[in-house]
Design a protein around this motif. Structure first.
Motif, PDB file in Angstrom:
ATOM      1  N   ARG A 231       0.833  -1.211   0.000  1.00 23.84           N
ATOM      2  CA  ARG A 231       0.000   0.000   0.000  1.00 23.84           C
ATOM      3  C   ARG A 231       0.867   1.260   0.000  1.00 23.84           C
ATOM      4  O   ARG A 231       0.543   2.246  -0.678  1.00 23.84           O
ATOM      5  N   GLU A 232       1.963   1.238   0.746  1.00 20.15           N
ATOM      6  CA  GLU A 232       2.824   2.417   0.822  1.00 20.15           C
ATOM      7  C   GLU A 232       3.525   2.681  -0.514  1.00 20.15           C
ATOM      8  O   GLU A 232       3.638   3.830  -0.950  1.00 20.15           O
ATOM      9  N   VAL A 233       3.992   1.628  -1.164  1.00 21.13           N
ATOM     10  CA  VAL A 233       4.629   1.784  -2.467  1.00 21.13           C
ATOM     11  C   VAL A 233       3.613   2.280  -3.494  1.00 21.13           C
ATOM     12  O   VAL A 233       3.903   3.167  -4.304  1.00 21.13           O
ATOM     13  N   ALA A 234       2.407   1.711  -3.450  1.00 20.99           N
ATOM     14  CA  ALA A 234       1.351   2.143  -4.368  1.00 20.99           C
ATOM     15  C   ALA A 234       1.016   3.615  -4.149  1.00 20.99           C
ATOM     16  O   ALA A 234       0.832   4.384  -5.104  1.00 20.99           O
ATOM     17  N   ARG A 235       0.964   4.019  -2.883  1.00 26.24           N
ATOM     18  CA  ARG A 235       0.656   5.410  -2.565  1.00 26.24           C
ATOM     19  C   ARG A 235       1.781   6.335  -3.048  1.00 26.24           C
ATOM     20  O   ARG A 235       1.521   7.426  -3.550  1.00 26.24           O
ATOM     21  N   TYR A 236       3.019   5.880  -2.899  1.00 27.26           N
ATOM     22  CA  TYR A 236       4.163   6.678  -3.350  1.00 27.26           C
ATOM     23  C   TYR A 236       4.049   6.977  -4.847  1.00 27.26           C
ATOM     24  O   TYR A 236       4.172   8.126  -5.285  1.00 27.26           O
ATOM     25  N   PHE A 237       3.827   5.932  -5.647  1.00 29.10           N
ATOM     26  CA  PHE A 237       3.744   6.130  -7.089  1.00 29.10           C
ATOM     27  C   PHE A 237       2.530   6.973  -7.473  1.00 29.10           C
ATOM     28  O   PHE A 237       2.597   7.778  -8.408  1.00 29.10           O
ATOM     29  N   SER A 238       1.438   6.801  -6.762  1.00 27.53           N
ATOM     30  CA  SER A 238       0.218   7.543  -7.106  1.00 27.53           C
ATOM     31  C   SER A 238       0.396   9.045  -6.931  1.00 27.53           C
ATOM     32  O   SER A 238      -0.315   9.833  -7.570  1.00 27.53           O
ATOM     33  N   ARG A 239       1.335   9.446  -6.080  1.00 30.04           N
ATOM     34  CA  ARG A 239       1.543  10.865  -5.787  1.00 30.04           C
ATOM     35  C   ARG A 239       2.551  11.526  -6.716  1.00 30.04           C
ATOM     36  O   ARG A 239       2.794  12.731  -6.623  1.00 30.04           O
ATOM     37  N   GLN A 240       3.141  10.754  -7.617  1.00 34.42           N
ATOM     38  CA  GLN A 240       4.131  11.312  -8.537  1.00 34.42           C
ATOM     39  C   GLN A 240       3.452  11.922  -9.771  1.00 34.42           C
ATOM     40  O   GLN A 240       2.389  11.475 -10.182  1.00 34.42           O
ATOM     41  N   PRO A 241       4.064  12.947 -10.374  1.00 36.08           N
ATOM     42  CA  PRO A 241       3.493  13.551 -11.584  1.00 36.08           C
ATOM     43  C   PRO A 241       3.358  12.512 -12.688  1.00 36.08           C
ATOM     44  O   PRO A 241       4.307  11.769 -12.959  1.00 36.08           O
ATOM     45  N   PRO A 242       2.193  12.429 -13.320  1.00 34.37           N
ATOM     46  CA  PRO A 242       1.969  11.421 -14.369  1.00 34.37           C
ATOM     47  C   PRO A 242       2.965  11.529 -15.520  1.00 34.37           C
ATOM     48  O   PRO A 242       3.460  12.616 -15.833  1.00 34.37           O
ATOM     49  N   ALA A 243       3.234  10.389 -16.114  1.00 32.73           N
ATOM     50  CA  ALA A 243       4.168  10.336 -17.238  1.00 32.73           C
ATOM     51  C   ALA A 243       3.564  11.001 -18.473  1.00 32.73           C
ATOM     52  O   ALA A 243       2.346  11.006 -18.655  1.00 32.73           O
ATOM     53  N   ARG A 244       4.425  11.562 -19.293  1.00 31.95           N
ATOM     54  CA  ARG A 244       4.018  12.114 -20.584  1.00 31.95           C
ATOM     55  C   ARG A 244       4.622  11.229 -21.665  1.00 31.95           C
ATOM     56  O   ARG A 244       5.815  11.312 -21.946  1.00 31.95           O
ATOM     57  N   GLY A 245       3.815  10.380 -22.237  1.00 29.65           N
ATOM     58  CA  GLY A 245       4.305   9.448 -23.243  1.00 29.65           C
ATOM     59  C   GLY A 245       4.126   9.986 -24.645  1.00 29.65           C
ATOM     60  O   GLY A 245       3.650  11.105 -24.849  1.00 29.65           O
ATOM     61  N   GLN A 246       4.501   9.169 -25.609  1.00 34.51           N
ATOM     62  CA  GLN A 246       4.301   9.526 -27.003  1.00 34.51           C
ATOM     63  C   GLN A 246       4.109   8.260 -27.821  1.00 34.51           C
ATOM     64  O   GLN A 246       4.570   7.185 -27.439  1.00 34.51           O
ATOM     65  N   ALA A 247       3.412   8.426 -28.927  1.00 33.47           N
ATOM     66  CA  ALA A 247       3.147   7.286 -29.795  1.00 33.47           C
ATOM     67  C   ALA A 247       4.431   6.851 -30.490  1.00 33.47           C
ATOM     68  O   ALA A 247       5.219   7.681 -30.946  1.00 33.47           O
ATOM     69  N   ALA A 248       4.638   5.548 -30.566  1.00 31.93           N
ATOM     70  CA  ALA A 248       5.783   5.019 -31.299  1.00 31.93           C
ATOM     71  C   ALA A 248       5.478   4.978 -32.791  1.00 31.93           C
ATOM     72  O   ALA A 248       6.385   5.023 -33.621  1.00 31.93           O
ATOM     73  N   LEU A 249       4.183   4.907 -33.115  1.00 36.41           N
ATOM     74  CA  LEU A 249       3.730   4.870 -34.514  1.00 36.41           C
ATOM     75  C   LEU A 249       2.666   5.953 -34.693  1.00 36.41           C
ATOM     76  O   LEU A 249       1.462   5.673 -34.701  1.00 36.41           O
ATOM     77  N   PRO A 250       3.080   7.202 -34.818  1.00 31.19           N
ATOM     78  CA  PRO A 250       2.144   8.329 -34.855  1.00 31.19           C
ATOM     79  C   PRO A 250       1.068   8.230 -35.925  1.00 31.19           C
ATOM     80  O   PRO A 250      -0.037   8.750 -35.747  1.00 31.19           O
ATOM     81  N   HIS A 251       1.366   7.561 -37.035  1.00 34.22           N
ATOM     82  CA  HIS A 251       0.384   7.475 -38.120  1.00 34.22           C
ATOM     83  C   HIS A 251      -0.835   6.625 -37.749  1.00 34.22           C
ATOM     84  O   HIS A 251      -1.835   6.636 -38.463  1.00 34.22           O
ATOM     85  N   LEU A 252      -0.759   5.913 -36.623  1.00 31.88           N
ATOM     86  CA  LEU A 252      -1.885   5.085 -36.198  1.00 31.88           C
ATOM     87  C   LEU A 252      -2.739   5.748 -35.120  1.00 31.88           C
ATOM     88  O   LEU A 252      -3.751   5.177 -34.693  1.00 31.88           O
ATOM     89  N   VAL A 253      -2.348   6.952 -34.691  1.00 32.15           N
ATOM     90  CA  VAL A 253      -3.061   7.624 -33.597  1.00 32.15           C
ATOM     91  C   VAL A 253      -4.531   7.873 -33.933  1.00 32.15           C
ATOM     92  O   VAL A 253      -5.415   7.631 -33.107  1.00 32.15           O
TER      93      VAL A 253
END
Length: 216
Positions: free
Chosen positions: A107-129
């Motif tokens: 629970r503590e590890v889960a809570r730690y990650f939940s409080r971190q700023p969300p990741a900003r990802g990107q498409a690996a194959l933009p033409h399929l977005v």
């Protein structure tokens, strides 16, 4: 026989777990409301795959930053076998990590990650977005595939505790998990995703993964 990469992951994980038994001489003070044991476990065990703040830079491992704490806790429990019953989720590395963890630590590890700023990802194959966007918002009426947005919401934030945040997630990881649901190697009979994902084509799976990767 385990794949060489899987063996390396497991070996690194076991070395990191052993390191937890050695107290650190100079650890920064935890932030307000933050659990020091959780932070140490993240830095010494979890970070190798998921990053110190849960923003994975490796395409095969998921980003956990900003994920719902209850959902993360449930997933950690599913990697752990108990009372002679097999784990609901199968992964040699995660099984080694959670084996010695108590539910409080999970629970503590889960809570730690939940409080971190969300990741900003990107498409690996933009033409399929755009194709992925259509499936995410409208599903596929021809085979009665519901829209993903119903459970994962417009911005991919999910609905706690059962539907995870998927915005910014590694597309390769999303593809792998959807295929696991489709093949029956994740979840179990009667689970919603095990009923819906088999309706998706392989092409739709890849396209949706590209779309959610670039959601903010």
């Amino acid at each position: 026989m385990k794949h060489p990469m899987e063996r390396r992951r497991l070996s690194a994980c076991m070395l990191a777990l052993c390191a937890l038994a050695v107290p650190s001489l100079a650890q920064p003070a935890p932030e307000a409301g933050e659990s020091r044991p959780a932070r140490l476990m993240v830095e010494q065990v979890c970070a190798a795959c998921h990053g110190n703040t849960g923003q994975s830079t490796q395409k095969e491992y998921p980003s956990l930053a900003g994920q719902n704490a209850d959902y993360l806790f449930k997933q950690l429990r599913q990697f752990k076998a108990s009372a002679g019953e097999p784990a609901l989720r199968q992964d040699a590395t995660m099984a080694a990590v959670v084996q010695s963890m108590s539910e409080t630590e999970m629970r503590e590890v889960a809570r730690y990650f939940s409080r971190q700023p969300p990741a900003r990802g990107q498409a690996a194959l933009p033409h399929l977005v755009e194709a992925g966007k259509a499936i995410y918002w409208k599903g596929n009426p021809s085979n009665r595939l519901p829209a993903c947005v119903s459970c994962h919401r417009p911005n991919g934030e999910g609905i706690a505790p059962d539907f995870p945040r998927i915005a910014g997630q590694q597309p390769e990881y999303v593809v792998r998990q959807l295929h696991a649901w489709k093949s029956g190697t994740r979840g179990g009979p009667g689970k919603l995703m095990s009923l819906l994902v088999p309706l998706m084509t392989d092409e739709e799976i890849v396209a949706v993964a590209q779309y959610v990767a670039q959601l903010r």
